[in-house]
Design a protein around this motif. Structure first.
Motif, PDB file in Angstrom:
ATOM      1  N   UNK A  82       3.772  12.707  -2.591  1.00 32.03           N
ATOM      2  CA  UNK A  82       4.663  12.658  -1.424  1.00 32.03           C
ATOM      3  C   UNK A  82       5.008  11.211  -1.083  1.00 32.03           C
ATOM      4  N   UNK A  83       4.021  10.324  -1.094  1.00 33.05           N
ATOM      5  CA  UNK A  83       4.279   8.918  -0.791  1.00 33.05           C
ATOM      6  C   UNK A  83       5.201   8.281  -1.825  1.00 33.05           C
ATOM      7  N   UNK A  84       4.973   8.598  -3.088  1.00 32.41           N
ATOM      8  CA  UNK A  84       5.834   8.041  -4.134  1.00 32.41           C
ATOM      9  C   UNK A  84       7.275   8.486  -3.944  1.00 32.41           C
ATOM     10  N   UNK A  85       7.477   9.734  -3.565  1.00 29.34           N
ATOM     11  CA  UNK A  85       8.831  10.249  -3.351  1.00 29.34           C
ATOM     12  C   UNK A  85       9.489   9.624  -2.127  1.00 29.34           C
ATOM     13  N   UNK A  86       8.679   9.200  -1.141  1.00 32.94           N
ATOM     14  CA  UNK A  86       9.236   8.674   0.112  1.00 32.94           C
ATOM     15  C   UNK A  86       9.199   7.168   0.222  1.00 32.94           C
ATOM     16  N   UNK A  87       9.119   6.466  -0.921  1.00 39.48           N
ATOM     17  CA  UNK A  87       8.949   5.012  -0.864  1.00 39.48           C
ATOM     18  C   UNK A  87      10.095   4.297  -0.152  1.00 39.48           C
ATOM     19  N   UNK A  88      11.285   4.866  -0.141  1.00 34.88           N
ATOM     20  CA  UNK A  88      12.431   4.235   0.519  1.00 34.88           C
ATOM     21  C   UNK A  88      12.636   4.783   1.934  1.00 34.88           C
ATOM     22  N   UNK A 144       3.411   0.855  -4.166  1.00 35.64           N
ATOM     23  CA  UNK A 144       2.742   1.405  -5.359  1.00 35.64           C
ATOM     24  C   UNK A 144       1.225   1.497  -5.199  1.00 35.64           C
ATOM     25  N   UNK A 145       0.633   0.536  -4.495  1.00 33.49           N
ATOM     26  CA  UNK A 145      -0.815   0.580  -4.267  1.00 33.49           C
ATOM     27  C   UNK A 145      -1.169   1.703  -3.299  1.00 33.49           C
ATOM     28  N   UNK A 146      -0.395   1.842  -2.229  1.00 31.64           N
ATOM     29  CA  UNK A 146      -0.642   2.889  -1.246  1.00 31.64           C
ATOM     30  C   UNK A 146      -0.592   4.269  -1.885  1.00 31.64           C
ATOM     31  N   UNK A 147       0.424   4.528  -2.707  1.00 33.74           N
ATOM     32  CA  UNK A 147       0.570   5.848  -3.338  1.00 33.74           C
ATOM     33  C   UNK A 147      -0.426   6.050  -4.479  1.00 33.74           C
ATOM     34  N   UNK A 148      -0.638   5.011  -5.290  1.00 33.97           N
ATOM     35  CA  UNK A 148      -1.450   5.164  -6.487  1.00 33.97           C
ATOM     36  C   UNK A 148      -2.928   5.386  -6.228  1.00 33.97           C
ATOM     37  N   UNK A 149      -3.444   4.894  -5.092  1.00 30.54           N
ATOM     38  CA  UNK A 149      -4.884   5.041  -4.832  1.00 30.54           C
ATOM     39  C   UNK A 149      -5.261   6.412  -4.274  1.00 30.54           C
ATOM     40  N   UNK A 150      -4.274   7.246  -3.897  1.00 32.03           N
ATOM     41  CA  UNK A 150      -4.575   8.460  -3.142  1.00 32.03           C
ATOM     42  C   UNK A 150      -5.471   9.471  -3.861  1.00 32.03           C
ATOM     43  N   UNK A 151      -5.295   9.769  -5.166  1.00 26.40           N
ATOM     44  CA  UNK A 151      -6.216  10.727  -5.801  1.00 26.40           C
ATOM     45  C   UNK A 151      -7.676  10.276  -5.745  1.00 26.40           C
ATOM     46  N   UNK A 152      -7.907   8.968  -5.975  1.00 30.46           N
ATOM     47  CA  UNK A 152      -9.277   8.448  -5.900  1.00 30.46           C
ATOM     48  C   UNK A 152      -9.800   8.485  -4.469  1.00 30.46           C
ATOM     49  N   UNK A 153      -8.921   8.158  -3.506  1.00 27.97           N
ATOM     50  CA  UNK A 153      -9.326   8.176  -2.104  1.00 27.97           C
ATOM     51  C   UNK A 153      -9.675   9.591  -1.650  1.00 27.97           C
ATOM     52  N   UNK A 154      -8.945  10.585  -2.163  1.00 30.27           N
ATOM     53  CA  UNK A 154      -9.231  11.962  -1.774  1.00 30.27           C
ATOM     54  C   UNK A 154     -10.645  12.379  -2.138  1.00 30.27           C
TER      55      UNK A 154
END
Length: 425
Positions: free
Chosen positions: A310-316, A337-347
């Protein structure tokens, strides 16, 4: 688990939803006001950092007694936590007002515009500290006894009223950034008063024993050190961003509030795990506790992956919702990219945090957090300032912090040392 997780999701979503609404309202006052809100909010979180043990520590201790069939002693943990919250909240207000100027000067450096805005916001917002801590204590003991209804009504009601008040105070009443702070205080004090009434209605004596206070403070020591590590890292990031420029710190405020919002939402499974793991171990069932750990880890991975998409899709679209400044939106795109990319690990990380807190394995969590914060996050963030890596460098540090804790927490949960049965000490 789903009943507890849904309740926790709603409660956890209420506060950060209000903060996001408030951020959007203040963001249209200009980059200076948004940056002031970001730095002031970071300092307020430092004042309220003792809430970690009043919330999570109380959940674990209450759940142990509840799982062992003693609801009365579970509620007694809530009484003790509420009294501690009131005392510590008053101390927090006094220290916050006394140290506001030097701390904000340390955070903002030579950026007088951000320092002035953040000081105006913080001096009002810090008055809500007793309410912040009482709300955390109330959520803690209610989760421990698996009460899923009352926390939702209290927290959502208080924050909905404040979300409605924020734009009225900021714009209609002409209070500007100060109106945002007043809306924050309304939410915290109303919520705190309702939780005090709820624990009083349980009919337990308001005379905490020395043993119970020592038990809460023992858990609090490790959770407080863990929270100190968090706040040292987050304050360093805010201070570095402020020294990079107004657009950078405003973008950091947007990214950090979204990160905090998502972290709290992913924590809904973690909080369900706290209650269920604590109750299972209190009832002597280590096997059920380990089964809960495996299940909540899978849920965290799925939720984190979905959030990242969702974050990757809403970057703009998402940065534009919080600021009309092209400079701020450009800086937000650099950290995205850092905010969206870390989410699976953060979950997975947040889910397993809940398991280990519910088990009372707070000494391990303290050590891992200190290593991740002081060994990875802070050094990378300071390097970003020294070598001019920009806001992306700050967020590389945060990503490294998440990955270190993810690896350590996963390895710990795979073992058995955390699954100790029995009531709260």
């Amino acid at each position: 688990m789903l009943r507890l997780a849904i309740s926790a999701f709603v409660v956890l979503a209420a506060e950060p939803t209000f903060v996001l609404v408030d951020t959007a309202v203040v963001g249209h006052l200009g980059p200076g006001a948004l940056a002031g809100l970001g730095v002031g909010g970071t300092l307020l979180s430092l004042v309220a950092m003792v809430g970690a043990f009043l919330d999570y520590g109380t959940t674990a201790r209450s759940a142990r007694w509840f799982g062992g069939g003693d609801r009365g002693r579970a509620v007694d943990e809530g009484v003790t936590a509420t009294l501690l919250a009131l005392v510590l909240g008053v101390v927090g207000v006094a220290l916050g007002e006394l140290l506001a100027v030097p701390l904000l000067h340390l955070l903002t450096g030579a950026n007088a515009t951000v320092r002035t805005a953040s000081l105006h916001w913080f001096r009002v917002a810090v008055l809500g500290t007793p309410g912040i801590l009482v709300v955390l204590a109330g959520n803690g003991w209610m989760r421990g006894v698996q009460d899923t209804r009352r926390p939702v009504l209290i927290v959502v009601g208080a924050n909905a009223a404040s979300a409605a008040a924020s734009p009225l105070l900021v714009y209609a009443a002409g209070m500007g950034l100060t109106g945002s702070a007043v809306a924050n205080v309304i939410a915290q004090l109303v919520g705190g008063a309702l939780f005090v009434r709820a624990v009083h209605a349980e009919g337990r004596p308001w005379r905490p024993t020395a043993a119970r206070v020592r038990g809460q403070l023992a858990v609090g020591r490790d959770l407080l050190l863990r929270e100190v590590a968090f706040q040292a890292a987050f304050l360093t990031a805010a201070g570095v961003a402020a020294r990079m420029g107004t657009a950078e710190v405003a973008a950091h405020q947007i990214g950090f509030q979204l990160w905090t919002f998502i972290a709290l939402l992913l924590d809904s499974f973690a909080i369900a795990a706290q209650s269920l793991v604590g109750a299972a171990l209190g009832g002597g069932d280590a096997r059920a506790a380990r089964h809960t750990a495996a299940r909540v880890g899978r849920y965290g991975l799925a939720a984190g992956t979905a959030t990242g998409i969702v974050l990757a899709a809403g970057w703009d679209v998402l940065p534009a919702a919080f600021s009309s400044s092209p400079q701020v939106r450009h800086q937000a795109h650099l950290l995205w990219p850092f905010l969206a990319g870390m989410q699976p690990f953060a979950g997975v990380l947040f889910a397993l945090d809940g398991v280990l807190i519910g088990a009372g394995d707070v000494g391990f969590m303290r050590t891992v957090t200190l290593v991740g914060a002081l060994g990875v996050f802070v050094p990378v963030t300071l390097a970003a300032l020294h070598w001019h890596w920009g806001i992306a460098g700050v967020w590389a540090g945060l990503t490294g912090f998440v990955l270190v804790r993810f690896a350590a927490g996963t390895l710990r949960a795979m073992g058995d040392r955390w699954a100790v049965v029995g009531g709260a000490a």
